[in-house]
Design a protein around this motif. Structure first.
Motif, PDB file in Angstrom:
ATOM      1  N   PRO A  69      -4.045  -9.059  -4.224  1.00 11.61           N
ATOM      2  CA  PRO A  69      -4.509  -8.748  -2.857  1.00 11.61           C
ATOM      3  C   PRO A  69      -3.890  -7.486  -2.281  1.00 11.61           C
ATOM      4  O   PRO A  69      -4.553  -6.766  -1.512  1.00 11.61           O
ATOM      5  N   GLY A  70      -2.642  -7.167  -2.638  1.00  9.18           N
ATOM      6  CA  GLY A  70      -2.036  -5.941  -2.132  1.00  9.18           C
ATOM      7  C   GLY A  70      -2.728  -4.702  -2.661  1.00  9.18           C
ATOM      8  O   GLY A  70      -3.020  -3.753  -1.908  1.00  9.18           O
ATOM      9  N   THR A  71      -3.000  -4.696  -3.960  1.00  9.55           N
ATOM     10  CA  THR A  71      -3.730  -3.572  -4.561  1.00  9.55           C
ATOM     11  C   THR A  71      -5.134  -3.466  -3.992  1.00  9.55           C
ATOM     12  O   THR A  71      -5.639  -2.362  -3.720  1.00  9.55           O
ATOM     13  N   ALA A  72      -5.768  -4.615  -3.790  1.00 13.34           N
ATOM     14  CA  ALA A  72      -7.122  -4.608  -3.228  1.00 13.34           C
ATOM     15  C   ALA A  72      -7.126  -4.009  -1.832  1.00 13.34           C
ATOM     16  O   ALA A  72      -8.036  -3.231  -1.466  1.00 13.34           O
ATOM     17  N   LEU A  73      -6.120  -4.305  -1.019  1.00 15.74           N
ATOM     18  CA  LEU A  73      -6.070  -3.759   0.329  1.00 15.74           C
ATOM     19  C   LEU A  73      -5.855  -2.241   0.300  1.00 15.74           C
ATOM     20  O   LEU A  73      -6.473  -1.500   1.088  1.00 15.74           O
ATOM     21  N   ALA A  74      -4.997  -1.761  -0.605  1.00 14.05           N
ATOM     22  CA  ALA A  74      -4.771  -0.316  -0.697  1.00 14.05           C
ATOM     23  C   ALA A  74      -6.055   0.410  -1.086  1.00 14.05           C
ATOM     24  O   ALA A  74      -6.414   1.452  -0.498  1.00 14.05           O
ATOM     25  N   ILE A  75      -6.776  -0.126  -2.076  1.00 15.05           N
ATOM     26  CA  ILE A  75      -8.052   0.479  -2.474  1.00 15.05           C
ATOM     27  C   ILE A  75      -9.056   0.400  -1.336  1.00 15.05           C
ATOM     28  O   ILE A  75      -9.818   1.347  -1.060  1.00 15.05           O
TER      29      ILE A  75
END
Length: 397
Positions: A65-71
């Motif tokens: 979820p953290g990577t998804a939010l950054a993207i």
């Protein structure tokens, strides 16, 4: 530094969300249903790239979820600069929701605050630059797209965590209840084992001793007396066994009055012991040093004291050398003292076989009442000593 771990396989629902968002956004683009002209001279087709990037972020909404939010943030900035596709905006709100819902506890605390801060800035800056009431709509739109899903996820996550904590407490309670049940079963089994041993061992020891005597005697009269004693003890032991089995099988036995041996029955106990030990040269003497008019003891204390004396007498019949066995009872300072002394015989084997559980049972009975117990040879004497609390409240605690 935390090592990098590749995200796992996307969840099936995440794949469906990403595919639906991508296909819906492409359809809206070709139908011309998208925002205004691009900013900063960027080509409008880059909105499709932002749409594809946001769809990729949706694939990571649970696993990373953290990577998804950054993207998602980068894709959303590009989408705004290129004219905005509504499908990209909708998927971005879902990415924020997933980052709070499936992210770390720290992320779940920080993301809603960051969304609130961005909303405030998105409200104040346009108003300050444009100086028009319509600029407030920008802050409202940003708040709906960021603060709304973030705090919705906070509420759902708190509810989920509370439900998981409740399930965990229920499982722990069930586990503790099962452990308590097993402990109660073990305690009850130990109690029944002590009661069975103490009730029957005396009779079986007498049977074994007199059977050995009957085999070694040529006198028909003595053999007949030994067989009579064997028969008497067999009948008494069988009766006590039936009584114990009846108590265990009868569901209402706990409400029925049970005959509990008391110290007043020691005279009868020693009288039987004199008959059993006469052929072995044993005599039994009871010395009651309790002051006259002593109040009655609690039933658990009376039972434990009787059983300790009974087991000590049984052990004397099996092991003691010819001589006097003395049973001494006293009561001082709120305690009942028991002492049984018998001639110590160093013969290699007993007159009758035993299980070796007698001393264990006596020690357990004393420990359950918070008393003391000791049994050991003292020169040519085997000495058994026990101290039990005479106070009813202390004994029941």
């Amino acid at each position: 530094m935390r090592p990098f771990t590749a995200p796992g396989r996307p969840h099936r629902d995440d794949v469906l969300i990403a595919a639906s968002g991508l296909l819906g956004g492409v359809l809206l683009w070709f139908l011309g249903l998208h925002g205004g002209p691009p900013l900063l001279g960027l080509p409008a087709q880059l909105a499709l790239l932002a749409l594809a990037a946001m769809s990729g972020a949706e694939l990571l909404r649970r696993t990373a979820p953290g990577t998804a939010l950054a993207i998602g943030v980068a894709a959303m900035v590009l989408d705004v600069l290129c004219g905005t596709v509504i499908a990209t905006v909708l998927m971005f709100t879902d990415v924020i929701y997933a980052a709070v819902m499936y992210g770390t506890p720290a992320a779940a605390r920080r993301i809603p605050r960051a969304c609130a801060l961005v909303t405030v800035l998105a409200t104040l800056l346009p108003v300050a630059l444009l100086r028009a009431p319509e600029a407030l709509l920008i802050g409202v739109a940003v708040g709906v797209g960021t603060v709304g899903p973030a705090w919705t996820a906070v509420l759902i996550r708190d509810h989920r965590d509370a439900a998981q904590a409740a399930r965990l407490r229920a499982e722990q309670t069930a586990l503790l209840a099962e452990l308590d049940r097993r402990e109660a079963v073990l305690v009850e089994r130990a109690r029944m084992a002590r009661e069975l041993h103490d009730m029957v061992a005396n009779h079986l020891s007498a049977i074994a001793i007199h059977a050995t005597a009957a085999q070694s005697l040529d006198d028909p009269a003595a053999t007949g007396d030994a067989l009579g004693v064997i028969r008497e003890n067999s009948v008494q032991g069988l009766a006590e066994m039936r009584r114990l089995i009846g108590l265990l099988r009868d569901a209402g036995a706990q409400d029925a009055p049970a005959v509990t041996p008391r110290l007043d029955a020691l005279d009868a106990l020693l009288e039987r012991a004199r008959g059993h030990g006469a052929g072995s040269g044993l005599t039994f003497v009871l010395v009651d040093e309790r002051p006259p008019g002593c109040p009655a003891l609690a039933a658990p204390v009376e039972l434990a004291a009787y059983r300790i004396v009974q087991e000590s007498v049984t052990n004397a019949l099996k092991h003691a050398a010819p001589g006097e066995v003395t049973v001494r009872i006293g009561r001082t300072d709120g305690a009942l003292s028991l002492a049984v002394t018998s001639p110590y015989d160093r013969r290699p084997g007993p007159r009758a076989p035993g299980s070796g559980a007698g001393l264990v049972g006596m020690r357990e009975r004393a420990a359950l009442l918070h008393g003391t117990f000791d049994a050991a040879p003292d020169g040519d004497v085997w000495r058994v000593r026990a101290t039990l609390p005479a106070d009813e409240k202390e004994a029941a605690s």
